[in-house]
Write a protein that holds these residues in place. Structure first.
Motif, short mmCIF file in Angstrom:
data_model
loop_
_atom_site.label_atom_id
_atom_site.label_comp_id
_atom_site.label_asym_id
_atom_site.label_seq_id
_atom_site.Cartn_x
_atom_site.Cartn_y
_atom_site.Cartn_z
N VAL A 113 -1.09 -6.92 0.47
CA VAL A 113 -0.52 -6.90 1.82
C VAL A 113 -0.40 -5.57 2.45
CG1 VAL A 113 0.74 -7.85 3.43
CG2 VAL A 113 -0.37 -9.37 1.53
N ALA A 114 0.58 -4.89 1.66
CA ALA A 114 0.97 -3.49 2.21
C ALA A 114 0.12 -2.48 2.22
CB ALA A 114 2.56 -3.28 1.49
N LEU A 115 -0.73 -2.78 1.17
CA LEU A 115 -1.92 -1.36 0.98
C LEU A 115 -2.86 -1.63 2.07
CD1 LEU A 115 -3.52 0.56 -0.91
CD2 LEU A 115 -4.52 -1.48 -2.09
N THR A 116 -3.33 -2.84 2.33
CA THR A 116 -4.28 -3.10 3.22
C THR A 116 -3.66 -3.00 4.69
OG1 THR A 116 -3.97 -5.51 3.34
CG2 THR A 116 -5.74 -4.61 1.90
N ALA A 117 -2.34 -3.07 4.94
CA ALA A 117 -1.97 -2.87 6.27
C ALA A 117 -1.82 -1.55 6.46
CB ALA A 117 -0.56 -3.57 6.37
N ARG A 118 -1.46 -0.59 5.41
CA ARG A 118 -1.46 0.77 5.71
C ARG A 118 -2.58 1.31 6.08
NH1 ARG A 118 2.17 0.24 1.14
NH2 ARG A 118 0.29 0.73 -0.35
N HIS A 119 -3.81 0.69 5.75
CA HIS A 119 -5.15 1.28 6.10
C HIS A 119 -5.75 0.68 7.19
CE1 HIS A 119 -5.30 4.05 2.81
NE2 HIS A 119 -4.29 3.20 2.23
N GLY A 120 -4.84 -0.30 7.90
CA GLY A 120 -5.47 -0.71 9.09
C GLY A 120 -6.45 -2.23 8.83
N LEU A 121 -6.28 -2.66 7.69
CA LEU A 121 -7.08 -3.88 7.23
C LEU A 121 -6.29 -5.36 7.15
CD1 LEU A 121 -8.91 -2.10 4.13
CD2 LEU A 121 -9.81 -2.66 6.42
N GLY A 122 -6.97 -6.16 7.00
CA GLY A 122 -6.27 -7.25 6.78
C GLY A 122 -6.20 -7.61 5.36
N ARG A 123 -5.64 -8.63 4.83
CA ARG A 123 -5.33 -8.58 3.23
C ARG A 123 -6.96 -8.82 2.60
NH1 ARG A 123 -1.19 -11.75 -0.34
NH2 ARG A 123 -2.14 -11.16 -2.37
N TYR A 124 -7.55 -9.74 3.33
CA TYR A 124 -8.69 -10.19 2.76
C TYR A 124 -10.12 -9.22 3.04
CZ TYR A 124 -5.69 -13.96 1.59
OH TYR A 124 -4.68 -14.78 1.21
N GLN A 125 -9.62 -8.12 3.54
CA GLN A 125 -10.76 -7.19 4.06
C GLN A 125 -10.89 -6.07 2.88
OE1 GLN A 125 -9.22 -6.22 8.00
NE2 GLN A 125 -11.08 -7.25 8.80
N LEU A 126 -10.03 -6.19 1.93
CA LEU A 126 -9.84 -5.17 0.77
C LEU A 126 -11.33 -4.45 0.31
CD1 LEU A 126 -8.14 -3.31 -0.94
CD2 LEU A 126 -7.94 -5.34 -2.59
N THR A 127 -12.05 -5.46 -0.06
CA THR A 127 -13.43 -5.18 -0.45
C THR A 127 -14.53 -4.89 0.63
OG1 THR A 127 -14.27 -7.44 -0.74
CG2 THR A 127 -13.05 -6.46 -2.57
N ASP A 128 -14.30 -5.29 1.80
CA ASP A 128 -15.41 -5.21 2.93
C ASP A 128 -16.07 -3.75 3.03
OD1 ASP A 128 -14.48 -7.71 3.22
OD2 ASP A 128 -14.02 -7.44 5.34
N LYS A 129 -15.52 -2.60 3.00
CA LYS A 129 -15.93 -1.38 3.19
C LYS A 129 -17.01 -1.07 2.24
CE LYS A 129 -14.65 3.40 3.40
NZ LYS A 129 -13.49 4.53 3.20
N TRP A 130 -17.18 -1.85 1.21
CA TRP A 130 -18.03 -1.45 -0.03
C TRP A 130 -19.13 -2.50 -0.26
CZ3 TRP A 130 -12.97 -0.64 -1.11
CH2 TRP A 130 -12.38 0.79 -0.77
N ARG A 131 -18.61 -3.79 -0.11
CA ARG A 131 -19.22 -4.98 -0.35
C ARG A 131 -20.27 -5.36 0.17
NH1 ARG A 131 -18.12 -10.48 0.66
NH2 ARG A 131 -16.44 -9.94 1.90
N LYS A 132 -21.56 -5.63 -0.79
CA LYS A 132 -22.91 -6.11 -0.02
C LYS A 132 -23.16 -7.40 -0.44
CE LYS A 132 -24.75 -1.48 0.07
NZ LYS A 132 -25.92 -0.54 -0.51
N TRP A 133 -22.32 -8.23 -0.99
CA TRP A 133 -22.68 -9.51 -1.67
C TRP A 133 -21.73 -10.51 -0.72
CZ3 TRP A 133 -17.71 -10.43 -3.64
CH2 TRP A 133 -17.11 -9.05 -4.34
#
Length: 133
Positions: A113-133
């Protein structure tokens, strides 16, 4: 400990095979072997082995290190999906994989939660930047 998606998929396949053998399921209704061919499961386990090997110590690692581990596993899963004609993961499988990544990181001390927040993401967006599936 986070259960690998491949473990639950193999369990589902075994249960389906038991139902077919017991005569409680029509073989025409069976779908697990088609959804999870052995080549897919083997490739997935290789990716997840590498991911799990990178987890120890991540709780104390810099964000960039944690994100690099996430990027590597997501890109490797992209490759598995592409090798299976882009059809390796449906909605349920995508959710399981994302949940597995999140829980595995959490179990190794990463505050997702803290990691994603520090990068302007919601918790469940962690993989979105690279994910194609």
């Amino acid at each position: 400990m986070a259960e690998r998606p491949t473990e639950s998929w193999r369990q589902d396949m075994a249960e389906e095979a038991e139902e077919i053998a017991a005569g409680t399921m029509d073989p025409e209704c069976a779908c697990m072997v088609g959804l999870y061919p052995e080549a897919l499961l083997t490739a997935m386990d290789a990716v997840l082995d590498e991911f799990e090997g990178a987890l120890p110590g991540l709780g104390a690692a810099a964000d960039e290190t944690v994100l690099a581990v996430v990027e590597r596993v997501v890109l490797a899963l992209n490759a598995v999906n592409e090798a299976h004609e882009g059809a390796a993961f449906q909605t349920d499988e995508r959710e399981e994989l994302c949940g597995y990544i999140d829980l595995s990181l959490t179990e190794h001390g990463v505050d997702v939660v803290a990691l994603t927040a520090r990068h302007g993401l919601g918790r469940y967006q962690l993989t979105d930047k690279w994910r194609k599936w």
